[in-house]
Design a protein around this motif. Sequence first.
Motif, mmCIF file in Angstrom:
data_model
loop_
_atom_site.group_PDB
_atom_site.id
_atom_site.type_symbol
_atom_site.label_atom_id
_atom_site.label_comp_id
_atom_site.label_asym_id
_atom_site.label_seq_id
_atom_site.Cartn_x
_atom_site.Cartn_y
_atom_site.Cartn_z
ATOM 1 N N UNK A 119 -38.889 -58.081 -7.152
ATOM 2 C CA UNK A 119 -38.992 -58.831 -8.400
ATOM 3 C C UNK A 119 -37.730 -58.740 -9.236
ATOM 4 N N UNK A 120 -36.694 -58.085 -8.713
ATOM 5 C CA UNK A 120 -35.427 -57.970 -9.430
ATOM 6 C C UNK A 120 -35.354 -56.788 -10.376
ATOM 7 N N UNK A 121 -36.256 -55.845 -10.246
ATOM 8 C CA UNK A 121 -36.249 -54.661 -11.102
ATOM 9 C C UNK A 121 -35.449 -53.575 -10.397
ATOM 10 N N UNK A 122 -34.339 -53.171 -11.003
ATOM 11 C CA UNK A 122 -33.445 -52.194 -10.387
ATOM 12 C C UNK A 122 -33.793 -50.776 -10.847
ATOM 13 N N UNK A 123 -33.138 -49.804 -10.255
ATOM 14 C CA UNK A 123 -33.361 -48.411 -10.613
ATOM 15 C C UNK A 123 -32.940 -48.094 -12.035
ATOM 16 N N UNK A 124 -31.833 -48.681 -12.484
ATOM 17 C CA UNK A 124 -31.368 -48.439 -13.853
ATOM 18 C C UNK A 124 -32.369 -48.979 -14.869
ATOM 19 N N UNK A 125 -32.951 -50.131 -14.576
ATOM 20 C CA UNK A 125 -33.952 -50.693 -15.478
ATOM 21 C C UNK A 125 -35.200 -49.810 -15.515
ATOM 22 N N UNK A 126 -35.596 -49.266 -14.377
ATOM 23 C CA UNK A 126 -36.752 -48.366 -14.351
ATOM 24 C C UNK A 126 -36.494 -47.099 -15.166
ATOM 25 N N UNK A 127 -35.284 -46.568 -15.082
ATOM 26 C CA UNK A 127 -34.953 -45.379 -15.877
ATOM 27 C C UNK A 127 -34.997 -45.711 -17.366
ATOM 28 N N UNK A 128 -34.495 -46.886 -17.739
ATOM 29 C CA UNK A 128 -34.546 -47.295 -19.141
ATOM 30 C C UNK A 128 -35.978 -47.464 -19.617
ATOM 31 N N UNK A 129 -36.821 -48.068 -18.787
ATOM 32 C CA UNK A 129 -38.219 -48.256 -19.152
ATOM 33 C C UNK A 129 -38.932 -46.907 -19.237
ATOM 34 N N UNK A 130 -38.584 -45.991 -18.345
ATOM 35 C CA UNK A 130 -39.214 -44.678 -18.349
ATOM 36 C C UNK A 130 -38.810 -43.879 -19.580
ATOM 37 N N UNK A 131 -37.574 -44.017 -20.045
ATOM 38 C CA UNK A 131 -37.099 -43.267 -21.209
ATOM 39 C C UNK A 131 -37.412 -43.967 -22.527
ATOM 40 N N UNK A 132 -37.814 -45.224 -22.480
ATOM 41 C CA UNK A 132 -38.054 -45.997 -23.698
ATOM 42 C C UNK A 132 -39.116 -45.383 -24.607
ATOM 43 N N UNK A 133 -40.266 -44.898 -24.112
ATOM 44 C CA UNK A 133 -41.238 -44.313 -25.051
ATOM 45 C C UNK A 133 -40.683 -43.124 -25.824
ATOM 46 N N UNK A 134 -39.887 -42.301 -25.182
ATOM 47 C CA UNK A 134 -39.312 -41.151 -25.869
ATOM 48 C C UNK A 134 -38.333 -41.601 -26.951
ATOM 49 N N UNK A 135 -37.506 -42.574 -26.644
ATOM 50 C CA UNK A 135 -36.550 -43.088 -27.632
ATOM 51 C C UNK A 135 -37.292 -43.726 -28.800
ATOM 52 N N UNK A 136 -38.345 -44.496 -28.514
ATOM 53 C CA UNK A 136 -39.126 -45.112 -29.586
ATOM 54 C C UNK A 136 -39.824 -44.060 -30.442
ATOM 55 N N UNK A 137 -40.259 -42.961 -29.836
ATOM 56 C CA UNK A 137 -40.869 -41.883 -30.612
ATOM 57 C C UNK A 137 -39.849 -41.222 -31.535
ATOM 58 N N UNK A 138 -38.634 -41.054 -31.075
ATOM 59 C CA UNK A 138 -37.576 -40.485 -31.917
ATOM 60 C C UNK A 138 -37.299 -41.413 -33.087
ATOM 61 N N UNK A 139 -37.196 -42.710 -32.828
ATOM 62 C CA UNK A 139 -36.968 -43.676 -33.923
ATOM 63 C C UNK A 139 -38.128 -43.648 -34.897
ATOM 64 N N UNK A 140 -39.356 -43.603 -34.386
ATOM 65 C CA UNK A 140 -40.533 -43.545 -35.240
ATOM 66 C C UNK A 140 -40.511 -42.300 -36.118
ATOM 67 N N UNK A 141 -40.142 -41.173 -35.548
ATOM 68 C CA UNK A 141 -40.137 -39.933 -36.333
ATOM 69 C C UNK A 141 -39.069 -39.964 -37.417
ATOM 70 N N UNK A 142 -37.923 -40.611 -37.148
ATOM 71 C CA UNK A 142 -36.889 -40.716 -38.189
ATOM 72 C C UNK A 142 -37.299 -41.686 -39.295
ATOM 73 N N UNK A 143 -38.046 -42.720 -38.936
ATOM 74 C CA UNK A 143 -38.472 -43.695 -39.943
ATOM 75 C C UNK A 143 -39.583 -43.160 -40.831
#
Length: 145
Positions: A119-143
């Motif tokens: 489907x065109x989903x590469x390994x780098x995109x999977x790593x970004x998707x996997x790390x996205x919840x943690x990054x969003x939680x950090x942004x949420x905690x700062x806000x």
Amino acid sequence: MKNLYKLVPVGPVDTMNDNTRIVFFIVGTALAIYFLRTYIPLLEHWRELPAPGSYVAAFYHYTLGYPTAAGNAIWDWASTLYLTPYFMMNAIITLTCMMLYLGFLLAIAIPVLIFLRGFGITGKLLIKVFCAPFVLLIIWSFLTI
């Protein structure tokens, strides 16, 4: 002055040699093992966290916590078998069990990755998707400070 342009590299320059890559691989693997052995068991209490944190902790608990807990259980089980009176032979048997478990995980992950690559989903995109919840939680905690 005419040959000065030969001193300036053109294009990407690879400054890491093979020894540096090996050191980074070993240090990265050691840090990953430390993280998995130390912080993953803390995710078992994800239900007690406030709303956005509980969702992120639940995501990582089910994606990292269960396979790591199973690996820890296999290690503990295999290391206490004492199939032979020789310590090193028991250690080799334990490591073989862990390699079989890793092979089992790879046998599950590789077909899924091949399917997603269709489907065109590469390994780098999977790593970004996997790390996205943690990054969003950090942004949420700062806000919400």
